[in-house]
Design an enzyme around this catalytic site. Structure first.
Site, PDB file in Angstrom:
ATOM      1  N   ASP A 264      42.738  48.360  33.115  1.00 22.04           N
ATOM      2  CA  ASP A 264      43.543  47.413  32.348  1.00 22.04           C
ATOM      3  C   ASP A 264      44.404  48.235  31.388  1.00 22.04           C
ATOM      4  O   ASP A 264      44.303  49.466  31.312  1.00 22.04           O
ATOM      5  CB  ASP A 264      42.642  46.399  31.625  1.00 22.04           C
TER       6      ASP A 264
HETATM    7  C1  GLC Z   1      46.684  42.840  29.624  1.00 21.12           C
HETATM    8  C2  GLC Z   1      45.599  42.018  30.302  1.00 21.12           C
HETATM    9  C3  GLC Z   1      45.667  42.083  31.803  1.00 21.12           C
HETATM   10  C4  GLC Z   1      47.116  42.246  32.226  1.00 21.12           C
HETATM   11  C5  GLC Z   1      47.559  43.628  31.791  1.00 21.12           C
HETATM   12  C6  GLC Z   1      49.035  43.901  32.137  1.00 21.12           C
HETATM   13  O1  GLC Z   1      46.177  43.402  28.456  1.00 21.12           O
HETATM   14  O2  GLC Z   1      44.255  42.232  29.929  1.00 21.12           O
HETATM   15  O3  GLC Z   1      45.078  40.876  32.298  1.00 21.12           O
HETATM   16  O4  GLC Z   1      47.241  42.118  33.624  1.00 21.12           O
HETATM   17  O5  GLC Z   1      47.335  43.845  30.404  1.00 21.12           O
HETATM   18  O6  GLC Z   1      49.848  43.066  31.381  1.00 21.12           O
END
Ligand code: GLC
Length: 740
Positions: A264
């Site tokens: 993430d």
């Molecule tokens: C965010 C979220 C994730 C998302 C990623 C890209 O913090 O936790 O669900 O896909 O970053 O935006």
């Protein structure tokens, strides 16, 4: 086992062949995802791509820029490897669908597949080829802001809808025009963040991980999802982005997931914040060795990969495995074959997409109360309708969270929707009453009362603005924000004696604890954040152009103190029931300590939820009767045939979601008092009876015991069939045979 990336698959074979020609630097580059420059290409980004140090770009949505990025990658780098272009397309791209918790209320895999299909078509038109969706965390805590983004509390419902959404994004041919790679996220247990506070720690036994939080991810993995994303959280003391048991032992070795695992946002760097890595180099080592294949934006892999290999902290084989998975996803997407000059897909059919969004919203709204058949409104008897609350006329707030690219010009508000469906002679007396849902200024409530008192019906639209749910937006209370409850109090007080129907429409990203509001109104339609066409959908439901069929995918608490509250609770040793529950208001003075209740409940609140899982009303009524089991003795390996009759006893056609729950009465681990095992949506004309059939393989009665071992044990089971988790129609059966 996902065939798409099996070792002998075309995608993986081509990936391995390309891998053999790549330098170590180029391999590390594929493991590196960078954030786009937002509508332009910096020299650094262009040069990094030329040098093969970028495998994916996230958050670039300018189609011309995307084509230029791909041209640099394909024509100006040595290996010519196209980029994965990632974006959070969570419940729509330009056309927005209900939030996923709303979509889940449809209990309709086809509906969800169509929503994902349209989302993918619109996103792929501009060159996006990877979405970070579906979010398939299980959540039983509405305080958590990301409950809006998930499919609710139940593993079976969530698994079914996860597979449907993956299919919608990826189709049966991931290389086809308009197909994009899906991403099962956030593996795993993120929805159990302690106290419903985002990014908080989680402590989940392997028993609960395997019975509750993993099934939806396992289903996605078995159905060709191309990618997984790690959760931010630590599970039992180990952050997922450094958790080899989860990412390699379970996901890759036990489940044979063949696609790529992406971290993430900066969750690799955050291992230093969690305190299990002393520095970014150590974080990179832990994450690579755990099984993270691509790093989202914190750039530790590309920065320290050489050093880690040189110091033998990371093995070349692990790097090769990660890069092979990344390349396999790119080959499966057809990126090497499409070239980058392909013109964007044909412009999408806007009217068709908006119509699909409306249909999804109509199926996602849940009718929770309809006293004396207040709804649908009889427009022949109306001369005026009061419409109160700013959410009724806001083209942005109704879209909900995670709508980065939503086009608000496509929105139809409830105000517009009502105008479109009400006869011209019916006046709509609209007043926003508040500037926003957090507004505590009650100065306009008297005006609202005046309008309401002069109208034949009152629709009050309350709830949460979009920003009050979603990532990092958690609440410690679950009431209506601002002075919205005061508005309802005043309306109830002034209208109850006048016989003017008071209809509550709620737009929110979570279940709200609105027990008093429910008692004060005549009807309640829960619309979640209903998306672009939410206003048209709600209006159609209010006047009867459509019939409500939504069912709750998550239990509604009466009070926040009841959380977690959900249908598949364990019995405990002293379960509460109507006979042993005593509310504290009924306690006699100086009651002897053990004279009251002595069961599992809160003294100050009824032990039942405000609304149970699976609940939702219609404008008609369905009767369940005559359940028949093919056999009362089920052997392991058998399939239990269940059939029952459902009759539409009302005067309008309607859809009903028939649900099947079971209970395993005695087992080697405690088992829930009810578990959803299957469901079917049926359409019935007035007076029509249908026999609904379920086929329940004995193997689906298996569970994981206290040590995470999968068990299928003989014993007595009860099954229930009905329209919600309190279903009454039941039958017993025995599972016989050896313990598996
Ligand atoms: C965010 C979220 C994730 C998302 C990623 C890209 O913090 O936790 O669900 O896909 O970053 O935006």
């Amino acid at each position: 086992m996902s065939a798409l990336f099996a070792p002998d698959s075309d995608a993986m074979q081509r990936a391995l062949a390309l891998l053999a020609d790549m330098s170590f630097e180029e391999k590390l580059g594929q493991m590196n995802q960078v954030n786009g420059d937002g509508g332009h290409i910096s020299g650094d980004l262009a040069q990094a791509i030329r040098e093969g140090r970028v495998g994916s770009v996230i958050n670039e949505v300018n189609p011309d820029i995307i084509v230029q990025l791909q041209r640099i990658a394909v024509h100006e780098s040595r290996c010519g490897i196209p980029l994965l272009i990632g974006r959070d397309v969570i419940h729509g791209f330009k056309t927005i669908f209900p939030i996923p918790l709303g979509l889940a209320s449809s209990w309709c895999p086809d509906t969800i597949e169509s929503a994902a299909r349209i989302s993918a078509l619109e996103a792929s038109e501009i060159g996006i080829n990877w979405t970070f969706s579906p979010m398939i965390d299980i959540c039983r805590d509405p305080r958590w802001g990301r409950v809006a983004e998930c499919f609710g509390e139940d593993p079976v419902l969530c698994s079914t809808l996860a597979v449907a959404m993956v299919k919608g994004y990826q189709t049966d041919d991931l290389a086809s025009q308009g197909a994009i790679a899906a991403c099962a996220k956030h593996f795993v247990g993120y929805g159990a963040s302690e106290s419903g506070r985002d990014y908080n720690t989680t402590n989940i036994s392997e028993h609960d991980l395997r019975n509750v939080h993993m099934p939806s991810f396992h289903a996605a993995s078995n159905n060709n999802v191309a990618t997984f994303m790690t959760s931010f959280s630590d599970v039992n003391g180990e952050p997922v982005s450094a958790n080899k048991w989860l990412l390699t032992d379970v996901l890759k070795d036990e489940w044979h997931f063949g696609g790529l695992v992406v971290s993430d946002w900066a969750s690799v760097h955050q291992l230093t914040v969690h305190g299990i890595a002393g520095c970014d180099r150590h974080a990179a080592e832990l994450a690579i060795n755990a099984g993270v294949d691509m790093e989202m934006v914190s750039a530790t892999f590309i920065s320290y990969g050489h050093q880690l290999i040189h110091e033998n902290k990371v093995q070349q084989q692990r790097i090769d495995q990660a890069v092979a998975r990344i390349l396999a996803v790119k080959f499966a997407l057809g990126l090497f074959d499409q070239g980058v000059t392909n013109l964007p897909a044909p412009k999408h059919n806007l009217a068709a997409h908006l119509d699909a969004s409306r249909v999804c919203a109509e199926k996602s709204c849940v009718l929770l109360k309809n006293q004396s058949h207040t709804l649908p409104l009889n427009t022949d008897k109306l001369n005026s309708v009061a419409l109160l609350g700013m959410l009724a006329d806001d083209d942005y707030e109704q879209l909900g969270t995670w709508i980065f690219d939503g086009d608000i010009t496509r929105s139809c508000t409830l105000h517009q929707g009502l105008r479109n469906v009400l006869p011209d002679h019916v006046a709509i007396n609209y007043h926003k009453v508040f500037d926003n849902t957090r507004d505590c200024d009650t100065k306009h409530i008297p005006d609202a009362i005046t309008l309401a008192s002069a109208s034949d019906a009152v629709i009050v639209c309350v709830g949460e603005e979009a920003i009050l749910s979603g990532e990092a937006h958690c609440r410690a209370e679950l009431g209506l924000p601002g002075a919205q409850q005061q508005l309802i109090n005043a309306l109830s007080e002034h209208l109850s004696s006048k016989g003017v129907p008071l209809i509550l429409v709620v737009m929110a990203g979570r279940p709200l604890a609105i027990e008093s509001a429910v008692q004060q109104v005549d009807a309640l339609l829960y619309a979640w954040h209903p998306g672009s066409m939410g206003g048209a959908a709600i209006a159609n439901l209010l006047v009867g152009n459509a019939v409500p069929s939504g069912k709750l995918p998550i239990t509604f608490p009466r009070k926040v103190g009841q959380i977690p509250i959900y249908h598949s609770v364990k019995p405990g040793g002293r379960p509460v029931n109507r006979d042993n529950f005593v509310h504290m208001d009924a306690f006699p003075m100086r009651a002897e300590q053990t004279s009251l209740g002595m069961s599992s409940s809160h003294m100050d609140t009824d032990f039942t939820p405000l609304f149970p899982f699976g609940f939702g009303l219609s404008y008609t009524h369905f009767a369940y009767h005559d359940v028949i089991l093919d056999n009362l003795l089920l052997h392991t390996g058998d399939t239990l045939g269940v059939s029952l009759a459902v009759t539409n006893q009302g005067h309008v056609a309607g859809d009903e979601v028939v649900q099947l729950y079971i209970r395993d009465h005695v087992a080697s681990a405690t088992r829930p008092v009810r578990e959803l095992k299957a469901f079917q949506r049926v359409s019935l004309q007035p007076g029509e009876t249908q026999r609904v059939k379920f086929h329940l393989p004995a193997d689906e009665l298996a569970f994981f015991d206290a040590r995470g071992k999968r068990c299928l044990e003989p014993g007595t089971f009860t099954l229930w069939v009905g329209g919600d988790s309190n279903a009454a129609l039941c039958a017993d059966f025995e599972l016989v045979g050896e313990v598996a």
